[in-house]
Design a protein around this motif. Structure first.
Motif, short mmCIF file in Angstrom:
data_model
loop_
_atom_site.label_atom_id
_atom_site.label_comp_id
_atom_site.label_asym_id
_atom_site.label_seq_id
_atom_site.Cartn_x
_atom_site.Cartn_y
_atom_site.Cartn_z
N CYS A 265 0.78 -1.57 -0.15
CA CYS A 265 -0.09 0.18 -0.02
C CYS A 265 0.31 1.43 -0.18
O CYS A 265 2.37 1.29 0.08
CB CYS A 265 -0.91 -0.40 1.05
N HIS A 271 0.11 -5.88 1.97
CA HIS A 271 -1.90 -6.41 2.36
C HIS A 271 -1.82 -7.93 1.52
O HIS A 271 -2.22 -7.82 0.64
CB HIS A 271 -2.36 -5.32 2.18
N CYS A 324 -3.28 -0.60 9.74
CA CYS A 324 -1.77 -0.26 8.80
C CYS A 324 -2.05 1.34 8.75
O CYS A 324 -3.38 1.96 8.73
CB CYS A 324 -1.68 -0.70 7.30
#
Ligand SMILES: [Zn+2]
Length: 386
Positions: A265, A271, A324
């Motif tokens: 990301c 991810h 996150c």
């Protein structure tokens, strides 16, 4: 599957993943006698529809390197591609894929790019692949996988007849930007460095648009086998290619045995897709480690139908499951380093059975025994009396 909304709803993703992995486990034990026996040899009920995900038997990736070992859960006529990893002969994995498995891999590409990069098929991105077309890549999985960018955006490939041209790729980046379009560039780190070198040598290199991005995939070593530091790499590429923000430079992880791609990301965190479970396992006991601890990475991928997608990798890494910085939840994985050859050989056996001597014996009798380990044990025995 709505990838992005699942990453923002980790509880729903986790329960969906557990269901999918249980179905996948039952499908492989049902369709494949060897995997069925393997589960039994490890003391696992092959028909347990409520199996805990942690107990699903893993195949060490060393097993995929044995050409005479048939890991397919479908008949040979259903296999449409025998995907091969890079590397020297003898250390290459071969993964049999059928139509469903390959189509699901494509879906993972077309779902993950919009979810993590904001790329849409109808958008302004033009793909620049520092590798061959999928047709020219043939069975070589890495090249094939990066070529799949063409599924999402109109794409050109800059390796032809095994020759890569950084100059041709650079001039296409320039042209694309001059047309007011965004660039989606993908390639191994070494080739991105070569392209950056060309750009740095040009007098009036344009600035990349804010929606453009560079994706690296593959090994983090130079041609001279020196390690490339990711942060240093991003810095250099950002400066050379005139990229406004280093969040536009991302890395992706895949291995031939994994039927999904894991992208970074904007916070440079990888991810894991909602249908894949990542685990870090203790190298001596094979037990899953708590979040944040370094171990051997395992991936359980429910999307593989033609082989059990439950694979113990040859990478050390860390799995986290807190939210996150980018706002997405679910599992994140950090790949720390590759196992050495010696480590991976020893691990293939030890990791599968832990330290249980009885299980070790049964494992050796099972169909998935690691022949390299068995051969080594035979060699270490004294020769029989004449
Ligand atoms: Zn993130």
């Amino acid at each position: 599957m709505d990838f992005d909304s699942l990453l923002r709803d980790p509880a729903r993703a986790s329960s969906l993943r557990t269901d999918l992995l249980r179905q996948s486990f039952l499908a492989h034990t049902d369709r494949q006698q060897r995997y069925h026996s393997y589960a039994e040899a490890l003391g696992i009920d092959p028909e347990d529809s409520e199996i805990a995900v942690d107990l699903i038997p893993l195949l060490p990736s060393a097993l995929f390197k044995q050409p005479d070992l048939d890991l397919a859960s479908v008949p040979p006529s259903a296999i449409i591609k025998r995907c091969v990893s890079s590397g020297t002969s003898g250390s290459r994995s071969i993964v049999p894929r059928d139509e469903t498995t390959l189509t699901r891999f494509f879906s993972s590409v077309t779902a993950s790019l919009p979810a993590l990069f904001g790329v849409e098929r109808t958008g302004l991105h033009r793909g620049i692949v520092l590798g061959p077309t999928t047709a020219e890549a043939g069975d070589l999985w890495f090249a094939y996988a990066i070529g799949c960018l063409s599924l999402v955006v109109p794409t050109e490939h800059f390796e032809r007849n095994s020759a890569f041209s950084a100059e041709a790729a650079a001039s296409r980046v320039r042209e694309t930007l001059s047309e007011g379009l965004d660039v989606a560039l993908i390639g191994p780190p070494q080739r991105v460095l070569e392209l950056s070198h060309v750009a740095a040598g040009e007098r009036s290199w344009p600035t990349l648009s804010a929606a453009s991005f560079v994706i690296t995939a593959g090994g983090w070593k130079t041609r001279h086998m020196r390690d490339i530091d990711p942060a240093h790499f991003r810095d250099l590429v950002k400066r050379s290619l005139h990229i406004p923000d280093s969040t536009q430079i991302r890395d992706s992880y895949n291995m031939v045995e994994l039927n999904s791609v894991i992208h970074e990301c904007e916070a440079h965190e990888k991810h894991v897709p909602p249908w894949v479970e990542a685990q870090a396992r203790d190298p001596t006991t094979n037990r899953p480690l708590p979040a944040g601890r370094l171990g051997v990475l395992a991936f359980l991928d429910a999307s593989a139908t033609s082989y059990p997608g439950f694979v113990l990798s040859e990478d050390f890494g860390i799995v986290n499951n807190t939210f996150c910085a980018c706002g997405r939840g679910g599992q994140r994985v950090r790949v720390v380093r590759r196992m050495s050859r010696i480590e991976s050989r020893g691990c293939a056996l030890k990791m599968t059975v832990g330290q249980d001597a009885d299980r070790k014996r049964r494992f050796l009798l099972s169909v998935y025994r690691d022949r390299t380990v068995a051969d080594a044990q035979n060699r270490s025995r004294p020769d029989p009396e004449p």
